[in-house]
Design a protein around this motif. Structure first.
Motif, PDB file in Angstrom:
ATOM      1  N   VAL A  49    -134.795 -83.759  54.163  1.00 22.71           N
ATOM      2  CA  VAL A  49    -133.921 -84.459  53.303  1.00 22.71           C
ATOM      3  C   VAL A  49    -133.396 -83.843  52.120  1.00 22.71           C
ATOM      4  N   PRO A  50    -132.304 -83.380  52.265  1.00 21.98           N
ATOM      5  CA  PRO A  50    -131.988 -82.605  51.020  1.00 21.98           C
ATOM      6  C   PRO A  50    -132.096 -83.040  49.545  1.00 21.98           C
ATOM      7  N   THR A  51    -132.396 -82.184  48.509  1.00 25.66           N
ATOM      8  CA  THR A  51    -132.499 -82.716  47.297  1.00 25.66           C
ATOM      9  C   THR A  51    -131.150 -83.367  46.937  1.00 25.66           C
ATOM     10  N   ALA A  52    -130.198 -82.860  47.001  1.00 27.92           N
ATOM     11  CA  ALA A  52    -128.572 -83.246  46.726  1.00 27.92           C
ATOM     12  C   ALA A  52    -127.885 -83.467  48.053  1.00 27.92           C
ATOM     13  N   GLN A  53    -127.172 -84.333  48.073  1.00 27.65           N
ATOM     14  CA  GLN A  53    -126.291 -84.642  49.254  1.00 27.65           C
ATOM     15  C   GLN A  53    -124.975 -85.114  48.877  1.00 27.65           C
ATOM     16  N   ILE A  54    -124.019 -84.724  49.463  1.00 28.70           N
ATOM     17  CA  ILE A  54    -122.648 -85.193  49.113  1.00 28.70           C
ATOM     18  C   ILE A  54    -122.117 -86.320  49.819  1.00 28.70           C
ATOM     19  N   TYR A  55    -121.554 -87.364  49.161  1.00 28.17           N
ATOM     20  CA  TYR A  55    -121.204 -88.769  49.869  1.00 28.17           C
ATOM     21  C   TYR A  55    -119.513 -89.061  49.334  1.00 28.17           C
ATOM     22  N   LYS A  85    -129.127 -74.527  45.180  1.00 30.16           N
ATOM     23  CA  LYS A  85    -130.319 -73.672  45.870  1.00 30.16           C
ATOM     24  C   LYS A  85    -130.168 -73.587  47.391  1.00 30.16           C
ATOM     25  N   LYS A  86    -130.806 -72.545  47.677  1.00 24.49           N
ATOM     26  CA  LYS A  86    -130.708 -72.341  49.363  1.00 24.49           C
ATOM     27  C   LYS A  86    -131.551 -73.324  49.864  1.00 24.49           C
ATOM     28  N   THR A  87    -132.728 -73.589  49.104  1.00 25.89           N
ATOM     29  CA  THR A  87    -133.665 -74.699  49.511  1.00 25.89           C
ATOM     30  C   THR A  87    -133.058 -75.847  50.006  1.00 25.89           C
ATOM     31  N   ASN A  88    -131.861 -76.400  49.246  1.00 21.06           N
ATOM     32  CA  ASN A  88    -131.450 -77.618  49.646  1.00 21.06           C
ATOM     33  C   ASN A  88    -130.869 -77.665  51.208  1.00 21.06           C
ATOM     34  N   THR A  89    -130.684 -76.568  51.689  1.00 25.15           N
ATOM     35  CA  THR A  89    -130.269 -76.590  53.050  1.00 25.15           C
ATOM     36  C   THR A  89    -131.407 -76.655  54.150  1.00 25.15           C
ATOM     37  N   GLN A  90    -132.589 -76.268  53.544  1.00 23.46           N
ATOM     38  CA  GLN A  90    -133.891 -76.085  54.388  1.00 23.46           C
ATOM     39  C   GLN A  90    -134.753 -77.223  54.367  1.00 23.46           C
ATOM     40  N   GLN A  91    -134.383 -78.367  53.938  1.00 20.02           N
ATOM     41  CA  GLN A  91    -135.332 -79.593  53.839  1.00 20.02           C
ATOM     42  C   GLN A  91    -134.858 -80.658  54.791  1.00 20.02           C
ATOM     43  N   THR A 104    -124.795 -77.160  51.698  1.00 20.35           N
ATOM     44  CA  THR A 104    -124.784 -78.529  52.474  1.00 20.35           C
ATOM     45  C   THR A 104    -125.507 -77.896  53.763  1.00 20.35           C
ATOM     46  N   PRO A 105    -126.528 -78.609  54.476  1.00 18.16           N
ATOM     47  CA  PRO A 105    -127.338 -78.112  55.585  1.00 18.16           C
ATOM     48  C   PRO A 105    -126.583 -77.990  56.999  1.00 18.16           C
ATOM     49  N   LEU A 106    -125.738 -79.036  57.164  1.00 17.20           N
ATOM     50  CA  LEU A 106    -125.255 -78.857  58.645  1.00 17.20           C
ATOM     51  C   LEU A 106    -123.759 -77.860  58.811  1.00 17.20           C
TER      52      LEU A 106
END
Length: 400
Positions: A211-217, A203-209, A144-146
């Motif tokens: 709009v993340p490729t995958a998000q948790i809801y 992947k680490k790139t999910n936190t660097q975009q 997760t990015p935040l």
């Protein structure tokens, strides 16, 4: 003097501390645990911290967490088998989150609860949830990015959603155990799903975009009967559950205006009174919800200084609240699961009558009469009384 010296030495030995201390370099801290079904029993997955990426002076491109999985005939065995993959002994005292896979939840979580409550390393203040349509392992592996750890992100989201939106509920182990084992009350757990590609989310790139490729809801409440998941409540039905169980502190609602626009309301306080009773020889539940609300947004032409207009809004808000309550009750009755604790209410109000019906409560509950009454009190209309929408609408009509 010699005896005094020996006594002081003996006391000093007793007061020596840190005899069981362990260095951080010798242990692994787990922040989340997922439990899924496996051919031979259970699969346990642990989300563990990478200390250098969390608190180190220099960061690298490595992930802040890693996940490890192992299977066993029991949850305890699966936990011990993890030592084959982990380089250090795992400490579970910092566990924030436990996720059950949906398939396991449908089969029954009862066999896992003994381990969770018996293990002396586990505290009981972690949050428990269900992974929807994916395994728990996949869910806690999404970066997760935040937040630096997915466990922190999920627990924070549940707390925030419960406090300000109200379709979710934070459930700890003690509450889950009580609901699963008590008479006249069934359990619920908040559901969590992943949008996008869960594998890419690891992947680490999910936190660097952006709009993340995958998000948790978060996604509504799962309804249990005994220890088995029966199905899901949608957002409004889940919100109704929290109204009925007096667990709404702040949320939003809306009503339709006469010119097809909407008027949004901020619910600033809610108080629910629910009581069991008997009428004509049958159990009955009476629910009253008192709501205080502010006007949050107006998308229609309305005079907020007109008491008659405000009364109409209040009546519509009460009707909508009643609809939400009834929808939640109907869904629970479809599942045959008394998640509201109506049985407990009958037991407290009419203990003798409860003894007569408790054995058949699962067949009585689906047809139980539940009377709901909502009262909405309007407190504030915000910084302006005249809606901007009304002014814009009149201007557009003039220009046409």
């Amino acid at each position: 003097m010699r005896k005094l010296l020996i006594m002081f030495l003996f006391i000093a030995l007793l007061l020596t501390g840190c005899w069981s201390a362990q260095e951080l370099s010798d242990i692994t801290l787990a922040t989340a645990m997922a439990i899924d079904t496996a051919d031979d029993g259970f699969t346990m997955t642990l989300q563990v911290l990478n200390p250098n990426e969390i608190a180190g002076d220099q960061r690298s491109d490595k992930s802040t967490i890693s996940t490890y999985s192992a299977s066993g005939n029991t949850v305890f065995e699966a936990n011990r088998r993890l030592t084959q993959a982990l380089p250090r002994r795992v400490h579970l005292s910092h566990l924030q989150l436990i996720v059950f896979g949906e398939e396991l939840a449908k089969e029954g979580i009862g066999r896992t609860l003994d381990y969770l409550i018996r293990d002396h390393e586990l505290r009981t203040d972690f949050t428990i949830t269900i992974a929807q349509k994916i395994t728990g392992r996949e869910l806690i592996s999404v970066l997760t990015p935040l937040e630096e750890t997915p466990a922190t992100k999920i627990t924070s989201s549940i707390e925030s959603s419960e406090d300000f939106w109200a379709p979710t509920k934070e459930v700890k182990l003690d509450e889950l155990i009580e609901s699963v084992t008590s008479e006249g009350k069934e359990a619920i757990l908040t559901g969590i799903h992943v949008t996008g590609d869960p594998e890419a989310g690891q992947k680490k790139t999910n936190t660097q975009q952006t709009v993340p490729t995958a998000q948790i809801y978060l996604d509504g409440i799962g309804v249990f009967k005994g220890d088995k998941l029966q199905g899901w409540m949608n957002e409004q039905e889940s919100k109704g559950f929290n109204y009925i169980t007096d667990n709404v502190s702040n949320t939003l609602s809306w009503v339709e205006c006469n010119d097809e626009g909407r008027l949004s309301l901020e619910i600033t306080d809610s108080k629910t009174t629910a009581q069991g009773d008997y009428q004509n020889g049958d159990p009955v539940i009476n629910i009253k919800v008192d709501v205080q609300a502010n006007i949050g947004e107006v998308e229609c032409a309305i005079d907020l200084n007109d008491p008659h207009e405000l009364q109409l809004i209040q009546q519509k808000a009460e009707e909508r609240t009643n609809q939400i309550l009834k929808a939640s009750i109907m869904k629970a009755q479809e599942f045959g699961s008394d998640i509201f604790g109506f049985g407990n209410m009958i037991k407290r109000a009419k203990p003798k009558e409860w003894e007569k019906v408790k054995e058949n409560w699962s067949t009585i509950f689906p047809n139980l009469q539940v009377n709901v009454q909502s009262k909405v009190e309007m407190k504030q209309s915000g910084m302006i009384n005249k809606p901007i929408y009304d002014t814009i609408k009149k201007k557009n009509q003039t220009e046409e």
